[in-house]
Design a protein around this motif. Structure first.
Motif, short mmCIF file in Angstrom:
data_model
loop_
_atom_site.label_atom_id
_atom_site.label_comp_id
_atom_site.label_asym_id
_atom_site.label_seq_id
_atom_site.Cartn_x
_atom_site.Cartn_y
_atom_site.Cartn_z
N VAL A 156 94.72 -23.59 30.58
CA VAL A 156 96.16 -23.82 30.79
C VAL A 156 96.96 -22.63 30.29
O VAL A 156 97.87 -22.13 30.97
CB VAL A 156 96.60 -25.12 30.10
CG1 VAL A 156 98.12 -25.27 30.16
CG2 VAL A 156 95.92 -26.33 30.74
N LYS A 157 96.62 -22.14 29.10
CA LYS A 157 97.33 -21.00 28.51
C LYS A 157 97.24 -19.77 29.40
O LYS A 157 98.21 -19.00 29.52
CB LYS A 157 96.75 -20.70 27.13
CG LYS A 157 97.40 -19.53 26.42
CD LYS A 157 96.75 -19.30 25.07
CE LYS A 157 97.34 -18.08 24.37
NZ LYS A 157 96.67 -17.84 23.05
N LEU A 158 96.09 -19.57 30.03
CA LEU A 158 95.87 -18.39 30.86
C LEU A 158 96.33 -18.59 32.30
O LEU A 158 96.20 -17.68 33.12
CB LEU A 158 94.38 -18.02 30.86
CG LEU A 158 93.78 -17.60 29.51
CD1 LEU A 158 92.29 -17.32 29.65
CD2 LEU A 158 94.51 -16.38 28.95
N GLY A 159 96.86 -19.77 32.61
CA GLY A 159 97.29 -20.03 33.97
C GLY A 159 96.15 -20.22 34.94
O GLY A 159 96.30 -20.01 36.14
N ILE A 160 94.99 -20.64 34.43
CA ILE A 160 93.82 -20.91 35.26
C ILE A 160 93.82 -22.41 35.58
O ILE A 160 93.91 -23.23 34.67
CB ILE A 160 92.52 -20.51 34.54
CG1 ILE A 160 92.51 -18.98 34.33
CG2 ILE A 160 91.29 -20.96 35.32
CD1 ILE A 160 91.34 -18.49 33.48
N GLU A 161 93.67 -22.75 36.84
CA GLU A 161 93.82 -24.14 37.26
C GLU A 161 92.50 -24.83 37.59
O GLU A 161 92.50 -26.01 37.92
CB GLU A 161 94.74 -24.22 38.49
CG GLU A 161 96.15 -23.70 38.22
CD GLU A 161 97.03 -23.72 39.47
OE1 GLU A 161 96.49 -24.07 40.55
OE2 GLU A 161 98.22 -23.41 39.36
N HIS A 162 91.40 -24.10 37.50
CA HIS A 162 90.11 -24.66 37.92
C HIS A 162 89.05 -24.50 36.83
O HIS A 162 89.02 -23.51 36.12
CB HIS A 162 89.64 -23.99 39.21
CG HIS A 162 90.57 -24.21 40.35
ND1 HIS A 162 91.58 -23.33 40.67
CD2 HIS A 162 90.66 -25.22 41.25
CE1 HIS A 162 92.25 -23.79 41.71
NE2 HIS A 162 91.72 -24.93 42.08
N LEU A 163 88.18 -25.49 36.77
CA LEU A 163 87.13 -25.54 35.75
C LEU A 163 85.75 -25.58 36.39
O LEU A 163 85.58 -26.13 37.49
CB LEU A 163 87.29 -26.79 34.87
CG LEU A 163 88.60 -26.99 34.13
CD1 LEU A 163 88.62 -28.36 33.47
CD2 LEU A 163 88.82 -25.89 33.10
N GLU A 164 84.80 -25.03 35.67
CA GLU A 164 83.38 -25.20 35.98
C GLU A 164 82.79 -26.03 34.85
O GLU A 164 82.97 -25.70 33.68
CB GLU A 164 82.70 -23.84 36.05
CG GLU A 164 81.18 -23.90 36.21
CD GLU A 164 80.56 -22.52 36.09
OE1 GLU A 164 79.65 -22.35 35.26
OE2 GLU A 164 81.00 -21.60 36.82
N ILE A 165 82.12 -27.10 35.17
CA ILE A 165 81.54 -27.97 34.15
C ILE A 165 80.02 -27.80 34.15
O ILE A 165 79.36 -27.96 35.18
CB ILE A 165 81.91 -29.45 34.39
CG1 ILE A 165 83.42 -29.63 34.36
CG2 ILE A 165 81.23 -30.33 33.34
CD1 ILE A 165 84.10 -29.24 33.04
N ARG A 166 79.49 -27.47 32.97
CA ARG A 166 78.06 -27.25 32.80
C ARG A 166 77.49 -28.17 31.72
O ARG A 166 76.42 -28.75 31.88
CB ARG A 166 77.82 -25.79 32.42
CG ARG A 166 76.39 -25.38 32.16
CD ARG A 166 76.31 -23.87 31.95
NE ARG A 166 77.25 -23.38 30.94
CZ ARG A 166 77.58 -22.09 30.76
NH1 ARG A 166 77.04 -21.16 31.52
NH2 ARG A 166 78.44 -21.74 29.82
N SER A 167 78.21 -28.29 30.61
CA SER A 167 77.76 -29.16 29.53
C SER A 167 78.99 -29.62 28.75
O SER A 167 80.08 -29.05 28.87
CB SER A 167 76.79 -28.43 28.59
OG SER A 167 77.45 -27.36 27.92
N ALA A 168 78.79 -30.66 27.95
CA ALA A 168 79.85 -31.16 27.08
C ALA A 168 79.19 -31.96 25.97
O ALA A 168 78.19 -32.65 26.18
CB ALA A 168 80.83 -32.04 27.85
#
Length: 285
Positions: free
Chosen positions: A28-40
Motif C-alpha cells: 500500500v505504501k509503495l502504491g502496489i495493488e497486487h500480491l503474490e501469495i506463496r506462504s503465510a
C-alpha cells in the motif's frame, strides 16, 4: 487480476516475514495493488486451511489489494525414493508419492480460487539421480492439471527453475509449445535464466510470447563464489536489455518483486519498485 493495458507491479508479503500484514502494508505504501501469495505463518499456502486462506484474502481486501498469483510448489518434487539436494519449497515437502500429487494439484487450484488468484505457478520435477528423475513433457498429471485449471478459470504458468528439469531455453520452449494451446504459460524468472547463461536477446524474444508473469530479483557475485542478492537493478542480471524486449512483445505483464535480500527486505523491495517503474518502457502501475 483484471485485464489491463499497462504493466503492473506485484509484491510477495512473505519477503518481509511469516505475517502477511507488514508486506501488505508495504505494498500500500509503495502504491502496489497486487500480491503474490506463496506462504503465510511459516506454512506453504497450499497447505493452509480454507479459513486461513479466506483470512489472507480478507486482509488483502481491507487494503484494496488483489491477489495476482499463487506461487505454488507444484512439481517442485521427486519420488520418495529419490534424494533431492537443498531445495527451498517454503514449507512444502520435496518428496511426494505420485498417488498424492493430484490431490495437491486440486488443493492448489482450490486455494487460488479462495484467494482470487487467476495465475498458479508450477515447476517441472526436481533434478535427482538420473535414473529417478521424472520429466514434465508427457506427464499425464500435467494434462489433467491443465484441464482442471481451465475449468476453474485459472491459468498454470511454468517457472524456469535451475534445480528442476526444465530450466534451459530448448526444453522450456518444447514444453511451452506442446502445452500452450491447453493453457500453459511461462512464469519467467529472468535471474534464473541469467544463472543458466541464457538471458540473451534471442532467447528472451523466443520466450516472450509465452510469458504471463515475470519474477524480478537480482544478485552480484559473492566473494569466494556464489551469489549475493541485491535490489533489482543493482546486480548483474541484464534487465536493461531484457525489460524492453519483454515489453515489446507483451506490453501488459505483471512484474513481481522477489528480492531474497534477507537483512533489509523492505528497503530492497522499495528500491526494486522504483527501478521497475523507471526501467519498464511506459512504466508500471
Amino acid at each position: 487480476m483484471n485485464a489491463r493495458s499497462t504493466s503492473t507491479l506485484v509484491l510477495n508479503p512473505d519477503e518481509l516475514g511469516p505475517n502477511p500484514a507488514p508486506g501488505m502494508d508495504l505494498a500500500v505504501k509503495l502504491g502496489i495493488e497486487h500480491l503474490e501469495i506463496r506462504s503465510a505463518g511459516g506454512a506453504n499456502a497450499v497447505t493452509l486451511t480454507a479459513d486461513q486462506l479466506q483470512h489472507i484474502r480478507a486482509m488483502a481486501d481491507e487494503r484494496g489489494l488483489e491477489v495476482a498469483a499463487l506461487a505454488s510448489p507444484l512439481w517442485k518434487w521427486c519420488r520418495p525414493e529419490a534424494a533431492p539436494g537443498r531445495v527451498d519449497t517454503f514449507g512444502f515437502p520435496t518428496q511426494v508419492p505420485p498417488e498424492e500429487r493430484l490431490g495437491w494439484v486440486e488443493r492448489a487450484i482450490e486455494a487460488a480460487a479462495i484467494l482470487g488468484a487467476p495465475l498458479v505457478r508450477v515447476f517441472s520435477h526436481l533434478r535427482v539421480a538420473e535414473e529417478l528423475t521424472e520429466q514434465l513433457l508427457g506427464d499425464p498429471l500435467l494434462a489433467k492439471a491443465l484441464e482442471l485449471a481451465q475449468r476453474a478459470g485459472v491459468r498454470l504458468l511454468l517457472e524456469n527453475e535451475p534445480v528442476c528439469t526444465v530450466a534451459d531455453a530448448e526444453p522450456l520452449l518444447e514444453v511451452l509449445h506442446r502445452y500452450h494451446e491447453q493453457g500453459l504459460g511461462l512464469w519467467l524468472d529472468v535471474a534464473n535464466l541469467h544463472e543458466v547463461g541464457q538471458a540473451t536477446p534471442d532467447v528472451v524474444r523466443a520466450l516472450a510470447p509465452y510469458a504471463g508473469y515475470v519474477h524480478v530479483k537480482d544478485y552480484r557475485p559473492a566473494d569466494g563464489g556464489g551469489r549475493q542478492f541485491c535490489p533489482a537493478g543493482e546486480g548483474v542480471v541484464p534487465y536493461d536489455e531484457v525489460l524492453p524486449l519483454l515489453h515489446a512483445a507483451r506490453p501488459a505483464l505483471p512484474y513481481a518483486l522477489e528480492t531474497h535480500v534477507r537483512d533489509t527486505p523492505a528497503d530492497a523491495l522499495t528500491a526494486g519498485a522504483a527501478f521497475l517503474r523507471s526501467a519498464v518502457p511506459g512504466g508500471v502501475a
